[in-house]
Design an enzyme around this catalytic site. Structure first.
Site, PDB file in Angstrom:
ATOM      1  CD  GLU A 269       0.272 -10.191  17.842  1.00  0.00           C
ATOM      2  OE1 GLU A 269      -0.225  -9.850  16.751  1.00  0.00           O
ATOM      3  OE2 GLU A 269      -0.380 -10.470  18.856  1.00  0.00           O
TER       4      GLU A 269
ATOM      5  NE  ARG B  48      -2.440  -2.484   2.579  1.00  0.00           N
ATOM      6  CZ  ARG B  48      -2.551  -2.804   3.850  1.00  0.00           C
ATOM      7  NH1 ARG B  48      -3.241  -2.049   4.665  1.00  0.00           N
ATOM      8  NH2 ARG B  48      -1.957  -3.897   4.313  1.00  0.00           N
TER       9      ARG B  48
HETATM   10  P1  AMP Z   1       3.861  -1.820  11.757  1.00  0.00           P
HETATM   11  O1  AMP Z   1       5.153  -2.322  11.215  1.00  0.00           O
HETATM   12  O2  AMP Z   1       3.395  -2.550  12.986  1.00  0.00           O
HETATM   13  O3  AMP Z   1       3.864  -0.313  11.949  1.00  0.00           O
HETATM   14  O4  AMP Z   1       2.739  -2.174  10.684  1.00  0.00           O
HETATM   15  C1  AMP Z   1       2.593  -1.400   9.568  1.00  0.00           C
HETATM   16  C2  AMP Z   1       2.283  -2.215   8.343  1.00  0.00           C
HETATM   17  O5  AMP Z   1       1.315  -3.208   8.575  1.00  0.00           O
HETATM   18  C3  AMP Z   1       1.723  -1.309   7.267  1.00  0.00           C
HETATM   19  O6  AMP Z   1       2.264  -1.696   6.009  1.00  0.00           O
HETATM   20  C4  AMP Z   1       0.234  -1.521   7.353  1.00  0.00           C
HETATM   21  O7  AMP Z   1      -0.337  -1.529   6.069  1.00  0.00           O
HETATM   22  C5  AMP Z   1       0.053  -2.870   8.022  1.00  0.00           C
HETATM   23  N1  AMP Z   1      -0.921  -2.826   9.147  1.00  0.00           N
HETATM   24  C6  AMP Z   1      -0.632  -2.985  10.455  1.00  0.00           C
HETATM   25  N2  AMP Z   1      -1.726  -2.921  11.210  1.00  0.00           N
HETATM   26  C7  AMP Z   1      -2.762  -2.683  10.359  1.00  0.00           C
HETATM   27  C8  AMP Z   1      -4.192  -2.486  10.534  1.00  0.00           C
HETATM   28  N3  AMP Z   1      -4.775  -2.515  11.752  1.00  0.00           N
HETATM   29  N4  AMP Z   1      -4.937  -2.255   9.430  1.00  0.00           N
HETATM   30  C9  AMP Z   1      -4.358  -2.224   8.204  1.00  0.00           C
HETATM   31  N5  AMP Z   1      -3.037  -2.399   7.981  1.00  0.00           N
HETATM   32  C10 AMP Z   1      -2.243  -2.636   9.036  1.00  0.00           C
END
Ligand code: AMP
Length: 174
Positions: free
Chosen positions: A99, A62
């Site tokens: 996670e 995205r």
């Molecule tokens: P993070 O590395 O935990 O900041 O996760 C970010 C990545 O995971 C991004 O590329 C987001 O598109 C995806 N992502 C994480 N949580 C969500 C969520 N609740 N809804 C949609 N996409 C998410």
């Protein structure tokens, strides 16, 4: 709440328990369905970073969607940070924690030149692990991260702290 935040919030869809139980997935496809909203997001960040950016790095998938029009509007290069096994040329890799387990992203070795000013773009920041890994990739190639721009920030997670001292910009906050 700003007008643009309200307009985006009115269309972003919550999908509970996707991709697994307990996760509320923020579905941005209704934003993409509106040329007016996608233009608003693009111009919001293009205005903010005009003249300050040589390259936009977007994370698969995205980050490609939002990063490419921002790069075009800025007259900057677009650079894809891709999941393993996708980039054909010589590449560098950074791992980050999920996670459960780990994930990684690659950049082509010639994607960023030393001293280039880089804006990192993705749809959403949650824990910040993806963005932090992308910043490490950029910095290994000698790039300077001037900002990180997201459509959505989940403020109940420590994303901002995880990417510190980089600056986080978001439009919609939950
Ligand atoms: P993070 O590395 O935990 O900041 O996760 C970010 C990545 O995971 C991004 O590329 C987001 O598109 C995806 N992502 C994480 N949580 C969500 C969520 N609740 N809804 C949609 N996409 C998410």
């Amino acid at each position: 709440m700003s007008d643009i935040e309200a307009r985006l919030k009115s269309v972003i869809r919550d999908v509970p328990d996707f991709p697994k139980p307990g996760i509320v997935f923020k579905d941005i496809t209704p934003v993409l369905a509106s040329a007016a909203l996608l233009t608003e997001v693009t111009e919001h960040y293009a205005d903010r970073y005009r003249g300050k950016v040589d390259a936009v790095v977007g994370m698969e998938s995205r980050g490609f969607i939002f990063g490419t029009p921002i790069a075009l509007s800025l007259g900057a290069a677009f650079v894809p940070a891709r999941k393993p096994g996708k980039l054909p040329y010589q590449r560098i890799t950074e791992e980050y924690a999920l996670e459960y387990g780990t994930a990684s992203l690659d950049l082509h070795v010639d994607a960023i030149r030393p001293g280039q000013r880089v804006l990192i773009v993705d749809d959403l920041i949650a824990t910040g692990g993806t963005a932090a890994a992308t910043a490490r990739l950029v910095e290994r190639l000698g790039g300077v991260v001037v900002g990180m721009a997201f459509v959505i920030e989940l403020t109940f997670l420590p994303g901002r702290q995880a990417v510190s001292p980089h600056q986080v910009d978001s439009i919609v906050r939950y």
